[in-house]
Design a protein around this motif. Structure first.
Motif, PDB file in Angstrom:
ATOM      1  N   ALA A  23     -11.910   8.466   9.630  1.00  0.00           N
ATOM      2  CA  ALA A  23     -13.187   8.332   8.922  1.00  0.00           C
ATOM      3  C   ALA A  23     -14.048   7.200   9.458  1.00  0.00           C
ATOM      4  O   ALA A  23     -15.277   7.309   9.437  1.00  0.00           O
ATOM      5  CB  ALA A  23     -12.926   8.111   7.428  1.00  0.00           C
ATOM      6  N   SER A  62      -2.287   8.582   5.370  1.00  0.00           N
ATOM      7  CA  SER A  62      -3.393   7.822   4.811  1.00  0.00           C
ATOM      8  C   SER A  62      -4.078   6.978   5.893  1.00  0.00           C
ATOM      9  O   SER A  62      -5.313   6.933   5.989  1.00  0.00           O
ATOM     10  CB  SER A  62      -2.845   6.934   3.694  1.00  0.00           C
ATOM     11  OG  SER A  62      -3.864   6.229   3.088  1.00  0.00           O
ATOM     12  N   GLN A  83      -7.855   7.357   7.362  1.00  0.00           N
ATOM     13  CA  GLN A  83      -8.751   6.198   7.279  1.00  0.00           C
ATOM     14  C   GLN A  83      -9.370   5.921   8.650  1.00  0.00           C
ATOM     15  O   GLN A  83     -10.570   5.694   8.770  1.00  0.00           O
ATOM     16  CB  GLN A  83      -7.952   4.979   6.787  1.00  0.00           C
ATOM     17  CG  GLN A  83      -8.764   3.719   6.613  1.00  0.00           C
ATOM     18  CD  GLN A  83      -9.772   3.804   5.464  1.00  0.00           C
ATOM     19  OE1 GLN A  83      -9.710   4.706   4.632  1.00  0.00           O
ATOM     20  NE2 GLN A  83     -10.709   2.886   5.450  1.00  0.00           N
ATOM     21  N   THR A 111       3.622   9.394   3.950  1.00  0.00           N
ATOM     22  CA  THR A 111       2.395   9.243   3.146  1.00  0.00           C
ATOM     23  C   THR A 111       1.478   8.175   3.722  1.00  0.00           C
ATOM     24  O   THR A 111       0.268   8.389   3.848  1.00  0.00           O
ATOM     25  CB  THR A 111       2.775   8.884   1.688  1.00  0.00           C
ATOM     26  OG1 THR A 111       3.654   9.887   1.212  1.00  0.00           O
ATOM     27  CG2 THR A 111       1.560   8.816   0.793  1.00  0.00           C
ATOM     28  N   ILE A 112       2.054   7.043   4.100  1.00  0.00           N
ATOM     29  CA  ILE A 112       1.200   5.973   4.622  1.00  0.00           C
ATOM     30  C   ILE A 112       0.681   6.345   6.017  1.00  0.00           C
ATOM     31  O   ILE A 112      -0.450   5.990   6.383  1.00  0.00           O
ATOM     32  CB  ILE A 112       1.910   4.599   4.596  1.00  0.00           C
ATOM     33  CG1 ILE A 112       0.855   3.479   4.600  1.00  0.00           C
ATOM     34  CG2 ILE A 112       2.900   4.414   5.711  1.00  0.00           C
ATOM     35  CD1 ILE A 112       1.339   2.153   4.118  1.00  0.00           C
ATOM     36  N   ALA A 127     -15.265   6.566   3.938  1.00  0.00           N
ATOM     37  CA  ALA A 127     -13.894   7.088   3.957  1.00  0.00           C
ATOM     38  C   ALA A 127     -13.589   7.821   2.649  1.00  0.00           C
ATOM     39  O   ALA A 127     -12.953   8.881   2.657  1.00  0.00           O
ATOM     40  CB  ALA A 127     -12.910   5.945   4.167  1.00  0.00           C
ATOM     41  N   LEU A 187       0.620   4.109  -2.815  1.00  0.00           N
ATOM     42  CA  LEU A 187       0.276   5.501  -2.470  1.00  0.00           C
ATOM     43  C   LEU A 187       1.282   6.470  -3.096  1.00  0.00           C
ATOM     44  O   LEU A 187       0.913   7.551  -3.564  1.00  0.00           O
ATOM     45  CB  LEU A 187       0.253   5.683  -0.946  1.00  0.00           C
ATOM     46  CG  LEU A 187      -0.976   5.136  -0.219  1.00  0.00           C
ATOM     47  CD1 LEU A 187      -0.738   5.099   1.299  1.00  0.00           C
ATOM     48  CD2 LEU A 187      -2.227   5.961  -0.522  1.00  0.00           C
ATOM     49  N   VAL A 219       0.833  -1.216   0.000  1.00  0.00           N
ATOM     50  CA  VAL A 219       0.000   0.000   0.000  1.00  0.00           C
ATOM     51  C   VAL A 219       0.864   1.261   0.000  1.00  0.00           C
ATOM     52  O   VAL A 219       0.554   2.247  -0.680  1.00  0.00           O
ATOM     53  CB  VAL A 219      -0.963  -0.012   1.215  1.00  0.00           C
ATOM     54  CG1 VAL A 219      -1.788   1.261   1.276  1.00  0.00           C
ATOM     55  CG2 VAL A 219      -1.887  -1.216   1.140  1.00  0.00           C
ATOM     56  N   ARG A 279     -10.492  -4.129   3.204  1.00  0.00           N
ATOM     57  CA  ARG A 279     -11.387  -3.058   2.784  1.00  0.00           C
ATOM     58  C   ARG A 279     -10.756  -1.692   3.061  1.00  0.00           C
ATOM     59  O   ARG A 279     -10.848  -0.778   2.254  1.00  0.00           O
ATOM     60  CB  ARG A 279     -12.721  -3.186   3.530  1.00  0.00           C
ATOM     61  CG  ARG A 279     -13.762  -2.172   3.051  1.00  0.00           C
ATOM     62  CD  ARG A 279     -15.048  -2.296   3.864  1.00  0.00           C
ATOM     63  NE  ARG A 279     -15.975  -1.228   3.548  1.00  0.00           N
ATOM     64  CZ  ARG A 279     -17.033  -1.376   2.761  1.00  0.00           C
ATOM     65  NH1 ARG A 279     -17.284  -2.529   2.204  1.00  0.00           N
ATOM     66  NH2 ARG A 279     -17.835  -0.355   2.515  1.00  0.00           N
ATOM     67  N   ASP A 280     -10.096  -1.567   4.217  1.00  0.00           N
ATOM     68  CA  ASP A 280      -9.418  -0.299   4.530  1.00  0.00           C
ATOM     69  C   ASP A 280      -8.377   0.048   3.459  1.00  0.00           C
ATOM     70  O   ASP A 280      -8.267   1.195   3.037  1.00  0.00           O
ATOM     71  CB  ASP A 280      -8.703  -0.392   5.889  1.00  0.00           C
ATOM     72  CG  ASP A 280      -9.665  -0.277   7.060  1.00  0.00           C
ATOM     73  OD1 ASP A 280     -10.513   0.616   7.041  1.00  0.00           O
ATOM     74  OD2 ASP A 280      -9.553  -1.096   7.992  1.00  0.00           O
ATOM     75  N   PHE A 281      -7.609  -0.956   3.034  1.00  0.00           N
ATOM     76  CA  PHE A 281      -6.539  -0.673   2.068  1.00  0.00           C
ATOM     77  C   PHE A 281      -7.112  -0.231   0.725  1.00  0.00           C
ATOM     78  O   PHE A 281      -6.588   0.687   0.090  1.00  0.00           O
ATOM     79  CB  PHE A 281      -5.620  -1.896   1.894  1.00  0.00           C
ATOM     80  CG  PHE A 281      -5.013  -2.341   3.193  1.00  0.00           C
ATOM     81  CD1 PHE A 281      -4.428  -1.419   4.056  1.00  0.00           C
ATOM     82  CD2 PHE A 281      -5.039  -3.657   3.579  1.00  0.00           C
ATOM     83  CE1 PHE A 281      -3.888  -1.806   5.274  1.00  0.00           C
ATOM     84  CE2 PHE A 281      -4.503  -4.061   4.793  1.00  0.00           C
ATOM     85  CZ  PHE A 281      -3.932  -3.129   5.639  1.00  0.00           C
ATOM     86  N   LYS A 329      -7.054   8.211  -2.015  1.00  0.00           N
ATOM     87  CA  LYS A 329      -5.925   8.928  -2.634  1.00  0.00           C
ATOM     88  C   LYS A 329      -6.271   9.266  -4.084  1.00  0.00           C
ATOM     89  O   LYS A 329      -5.969  10.366  -4.572  1.00  0.00           O
ATOM     90  CB  LYS A 329      -4.663   8.059  -2.572  1.00  0.00           C
ATOM     91  CG  LYS A 329      -3.412   8.757  -3.045  1.00  0.00           C
ATOM     92  CD  LYS A 329      -2.914   9.756  -2.032  1.00  0.00           C
ATOM     93  CE  LYS A 329      -1.793  10.620  -2.570  1.00  0.00           C
ATOM     94  NZ  LYS A 329      -1.324  11.616  -1.609  1.00  0.00           N
ATOM     95  N   GLU A 373      -9.961   1.230   0.342  1.00  0.00           N
ATOM     96  CA  GLU A 373     -10.506   2.581   0.574  1.00  0.00           C
ATOM     97  C   GLU A 373      -9.388   3.628   0.636  1.00  0.00           C
ATOM     98  O   GLU A 373      -9.560   4.747   0.147  1.00  0.00           O
ATOM     99  CB  GLU A 373     -11.306   2.596   1.879  1.00  0.00           C
ATOM    100  CG  GLU A 373     -12.630   1.856   1.772  1.00  0.00           C
ATOM    101  CD  GLU A 373     -13.418   1.833   3.078  1.00  0.00           C
ATOM    102  OE1 GLU A 373     -14.647   1.730   3.023  1.00  0.00           O
ATOM    103  OE2 GLU A 373     -12.810   1.912   4.169  1.00  0.00           O
ATOM    104  N   MET A 374      -8.263   3.269   1.236  1.00  0.00           N
ATOM    105  CA  MET A 374      -7.155   4.231   1.329  1.00  0.00           C
ATOM    106  C   MET A 374      -6.661   4.610  -0.065  1.00  0.00           C
ATOM    107  O   MET A 374      -6.370   5.776  -0.347  1.00  0.00           O
ATOM    108  CB  MET A 374      -6.010   3.637   2.162  1.00  0.00           C
ATOM    109  CG  MET A 374      -6.273   3.690   3.668  1.00  0.00           C
ATOM    110  SD  MET A 374      -5.274   2.516   4.629  1.00  0.00           S
ATOM    111  CE  MET A 374      -3.655   3.201   4.510  1.00  0.00           C
TER     112      MET A 374
END
Lengths: 279, 287
Positions: B270, B263, B267, B259-260, A185, A108, A104, A148-150, A157, A152-153
């Motif tokens: 939210a 993020s 997340q 960055t991570i 999110a 990103l 991830v 799911r979080d990944f 972005k 959404e992240m």
């Protein structure tokens, strides 16, 4: 009555064994031998600064990923130089799809470069990323982020990248995400990105109020925690948010249910300071 | 000789427990991947296994050879292994912030007290052990008799898990450390969701007790009031740390780590809190 005694006896014995075991473990820890050096220690060198061209995409990702804060503007300048290079854009999207949620952090970074290119041709592919299928939320996953979080992240972005294009089509796309994206999110990111790229203007807020889901209207009033912001101004604006939305203030936690156990029940080790880092 | 028929169930239970406790536990070899991701390598390149730090870290986090053998404790500069990855995250937590007194949620001392294992105003003494579990990321455990501990699950070390990067791992030190803060004061942990703005399931949600960025002096994060004006939940402490990494880091912290961190902070903002939080971390400019 007899069985109660036996249960108590069993439990006492069990706790005695546990305590002995733990004491032994603690003694082992307090006389803990240090870790051992590797025979072949891993070392990495920071990647060399490079230009962004169709032949240097991977090298550029490496350099920008490891770049420090002082290099931020330099990275931005290099990206801007390649903003019209369609081949670079294509290769970056291919790299993104190749890695996706396997790494991830890397993905990103790739999206950050794609977004900073500010190439309107990126919009259709960004939209595909924004609307990637969301996995079902996993249950019972204490403290961790889920698949799911990944997703959404990365979609969040991508919506920020789309908003940065600042074209009519991209604005429309971001407002669509605000209105109907299935992830809260991603909607949350879309609201912030739309405001940021439209100078946080009253006009932008009005456009958002027309499309935002009713129970998310308060998200328009959030503030941003930014490097080197003014503390008083941030605190004042954050306070205004909670005054305007008192239903978002957490209730009093109250006193704990039992008496607290302020003291350690075991022998404690005296802390020592970490070594001083060389600058 | 006593007949087996005369042995009742309590004696069987007693014997089973004794046998279980006296049997040496075989070392479970780590099955948590043997590779790294981009953020891990980028951060590692800033210190390349600084040995003085490694020799401090294992004491500060009470990571013992008995627990971490087979997890890289004897190969402590091989960043593919779990123990060096734990060191990498500790490095970020210890040196990553620029200590901007006028704009940082909390000081390094606060996050260190949460993450480090020794007894502090934050929590009682504890230690860290690795676990092959992938059912959870990490578990802070209150234990009596004996020392509290945090189990670090496999996903914190798997390069492809998304949680297996130094920013998330350091954030998790703070998160679990805050459970130990709760244990010391007898506050309960998470609440079940989905509820309010929190979209997680069982045991996935917290309240966010908002405070201004200037509300706490550095070193006072552990202080609290029962009206919630000064209070933190585990996800909140973690988000404030991650946001500080993203926006108040030292210059050397690589872009991938910042960055991570941003993020993950956004997340969690939210979807981990029952109430909607009044800020976002960082600005949405792509680079």
């Amino acid at each position: 009555m007899k069985s109660t005694y036996k249960i108590i006896l069993c439990l006492s014995f069990f706790m005695f064994i546990m305590a002995c075991d733990d004491k032994k473990k603690q003694e082992v820890q307090d006389n803990n031998p240090p870790p051992k050096q590797s025979e072949n220690p891993t070392t990495y060198q920071k990647a060399e600064r490079t230009e962004l061209t169709s032949t240097t995409v991977k090298e550029f990702i490496q350099w920008s990923s490891g770049s420090d804060l002082k290099e931020r503007e330099e990275v931005r300048r290099e990206i801007t130089k390649a903003s019209k290079d369609e081949e670079v854009l294509k290769l970056l999207f291919e790299e993104f799809e190749r890695v996706y949620i396997e790494d991830v952090g890397y993905s990103l970074i790739v999206l950050s470069i794609i977004g900073e290119l500010k190439n309107p041709a990126a919009l259709p592919q960004l939209e595909k990323i924004i609307y990637k299928e969301l996995p079902e939320q996993e249950e019972k996953f204490h403290s961790g982020l889920t698949k799911r979080d990944f997703v959404e992240m990365l979609s969040s972005k991508a919506v920020e990248c789309a908003a940065y294009l600042k074209t009519k089509a991209s604005n429309r796309s971001v407002l669509n995400a605000v209105a109907q994206h299935p992830s809260n999110a991603v909607r949350s990111s879309a609201i912030d990105a739309y405001l940021f790229n439209n100078d946080d203007s009253e006009e932008a807020k009005k456009a958002l109020r027309e499309v935002v889901q009713e129970n998310e209207l308060h998200l328009i009033d959030r503030v941003r925690f930014l490097r080197n912001s003014n503390e008083e101004e941030f605190d004042r604006n954050l306070s205004l948010y909670y005054k305007a939305h008192p239903d978002q203030v957490a209730p009093e936690p109250g006193p704990p249910t039992e008496e607290s156990r302020e003291k350690d029940s075991i022998k404690v080790v005296r802390p020592i300071q970490p070594p001083k880092r060389k600058q | 000789m006593k007949s087996i028929k005369n042995i009742n169930s309590y004696q069987i239970l007693l014997m089973s427990i004794t046998i279980l406790l006296l049997t040496p536990i075989q070392e479970i070899k780590a099955q948590c991947g043997n590779s790294t991701n981009q953020a891990e390598r980028d951060l590692w390149a800033t210190h390349n296994c600084w040995w003085d730090f490694v020799l401090w870290q294992y004491k500060a986090y009470r990571m013992s050879s008995g627990d971490w053998n087979g997890w890289g404790f004897q190969d402590a500069c091989n960043i593919n292994r779990p123990y060096p990855k734990a060191v990498n995250a500790s490095y970020l937590l210890t040196y990553g912030l620029n200590e901007n007194l006028s704009f940082q949620w909390h000081g390094t001392i606060d996050y260190r007290r949460a993450g480090e294992a020794w007894s502090s105003p934050n929590h009682n003494q504890m230690h860290y052990i690795p676990s092959t579990s992938t059912a959870w990321l990490a578990l802070a455990q209150k234990r009596w008799p004996g020392e509290d501990r945090t189990q670090m699950g496999c996903l914190l070390f798997q390069a492809t898990s998304g949680n297996g990067n130094p920013a998330s791992r350091a954030g998790d030190y703070v998160h679990e450390g805050w459970h130990h803060w709760q244990y010391k004061r007898n506050y309960s942990g998470h609440m079940d969701g989905p509820i309010g703005a929190c979209t997680l399931g069982a045991g996935g949600c917290d309240w966010y007790y908002w405070h201004g960025v200037g509300a706490y002096a550095f070193g006072e994060m552990h202080k609290y009031t029962t009206d919630g004006q000064f209070f933190h939940s585990p996800n909140q402490a973690q988000v404030e740390f991650l946001c500080d990494v993203a926006e108040s880091s030292n210059s050397f912290v690589p872009a991938s780590v910042r960055t991570i961190a941003r993020s993950e902070a956004n997340q969690r903002l939210a979807n981990r809190f029952r109430n909607a939080v009044g800020y976002r971390c960082g600005d949405p400019r792509p680079w």
